[in-house]
Scaffold this motif. Structure first.
Motif: not given
Ligand SMILES: Cc1ncc(COP(=O)(O)O)c(C=O)c1O
Length: 388
Positions: A29, A31, A55-56, A59, A101, A129-130, A149, A153
């Motif tokens: 993943k 993370r 954020t998520c 993270d 981010q 990630c986004l 990174y 997903q």
């Molecule tokens: C901004 C952001 N960074 C990192 C992640 C983590 O990614 P993953 O779900 O592949 O671990 C997410 C999760 O959705 C996210 O929204």
């Protein structure tokens, strides 16, 4: 000691080649990729890591797993990215890293972040990630900091079911990540691989904008029952690392990733054009479309965020109307059920982020979104009131 399957290695090489960076390392993943980078940078007990308060929570977990403290900076309202005016005052002697981010795909103000970080001797990690393929001043995102990174997903720029990638041009970090992977990375279990393979097949055959809302609720239910490999297990809402967290990619994911990379240019082109169409259709309806500095930013959006006054109602009605509407982020640390204090977040800390999480819904941009879907989605959303 772990040796890597040839297909996984070629996926990593294609990925780093696509971005023209030194090295890429794949993980189960996104993370996990962040965890590996933080560890390679030597982040540990008592250190501070700065990230946006929007954020998520997944993270934030890797920071907590290492005994470091997350320090949140509020966002600026147009791009939902870290407000760089607020950044210097958050840096202390313990700050080791700033996580830049690129929210929804909008590039951060990288000039300001790199400048502040260099003056204070702090490393920058980009969270892409986004934001796969977006550019800032003509340079691709992910190539500004010490490392970056990505996530693959279900909802991300392209999906391998689950998946993450770390990239770096820094040979010292690369060597440390390589050693870490060789020494302590585990592989997905046979059961996880079988379930993920089945899920990818279902996704390819059945998940279209009209079916997404229903599919998501079934998926969440099945995740809780342990019948599918979900993005986040219940145990991941506590800041304690599970024994099997540090896990690599399966060959199934790497095969899917290799296929997706071949289509990436088209995917990016589609996202840019579709976002542009939303801009135009929303403006025709008298709504304010995306606001960002077009002279320096060339985003590739994962979803198109809009602020509305009736978020909860819109999400409920969308599900019934077959409209794909995202709810990210539902909380300064998404999702809504995150125990904020456990993650060192007190309500009131980031007012702009809190306002955004109560207002933002996101419109789909993925490759299965047709022009007709965009028009239907705009008709639907404009029945509500724009806010912010
Ligand atoms: C901004 C952001 N960074 C990192 C992640 C983590 O990614 P993953 O779900 O592949 O671990 C997410 C999760 O959705 C996210 O929204």
């Amino acid at each position: 000691m772990n040796s890597k399957h040839g297909r996984i290695q070629s996926y990593e090489e294609r990925f780093s080649g696509w971005l023209d960076v030194g090295e890429a390392f794949s993980f189960w993943k996104g993370r996990v990729a962040l965890y590996a980078i933080l560890k390679a940078l030597g982040v540990g007990e008592g250190d501070e890591v700065i990230l946006p308060g929007y954020t998520c929570v997944m993270d934030v977990n890797p920071i907590k797993y290492l005994g470091a403290k997350p320090v949140y900076v509020d966002i600026e309202p147009a791009t939902f990215n870290i407000n760089t005016d607020l950044l210097p005052e958050k840096i202390t002697d313990r700050t080791r890293v700033i996580v830049a981010q690129h929210t929804y795909g909008y590039p951060c103000d990288m000039d300001a972040i790199i400048d502040i970080a260099a003056r204070r001797n702090v490393a920058v990690i980009e969270d892409c990630c986004l934001a796969l393929g977006g550019e800032y001043k003509g340079k691709v995102l992910g190539t500004f900091g010490r490392a970056a990174y990505f996530s693959m997903q279900w909802n991300k720029p392209y999906t391998t079911g689950l998946g993450g990638m770390a990239i770096t041009n820094d040979s010292d970090i690369a060597q440390k990540i390589r050693t870490l992977c060789q020494d302590s990375m585990s592989s997905p279990t046979g059961r996880e691989v079988i379930m993920l393979t089945a899920q990818l097949a279902v996704y390819r055959m059945f998940i279209y904008p009209r079916t997404t809302a229903l599919a998501q609720s079934i998926f969440r239910y099945l995740t809780k029952k342990g019948a599918v490999v979900g993005s986040s297990a219940t145990s991941e809402f506590t800041p304690t690392m599970a024994d099997d967290f540090f896990k690599g990619l399966s060959t199934v994911q790497s095969r899917s990733g290799l296929r997706q990379l071949k289509k990436l240019r088209r995917n990016i082109e589609h996202r840019r054009k579709t976002a542009q169409l939303y801009d135009e259709l929303l403006a025709e309806k008298g709504w304010t479309p995306r606001q960002y500095d077009r002279a320096v930013m060339n985003p590739v959006m994962v979803r198109y965020p809009v602020r509305i006054g009736e978020k909860t109602e819109a999400l409920q009605r969308a599900a019934g109307a077959g409209i794909e509407l995202g709810s990210w982020f539902e909380s300064p640390l998404h999702p809504a059920e995150t125990p904020l204090q456990v993650y060192d977040y007190d309500m009131g800390l980031c007012p702009q982020a809190e306002a955004a999480s109560s207002q933002v819904v996101n419109l789909p941009l993925h490759p299965r979104v047709s022009e007709a879907t965009v028009r239907r989605t705009v008709e639907f959303i404009c029945r509500f009131t724009q806010s912010g």
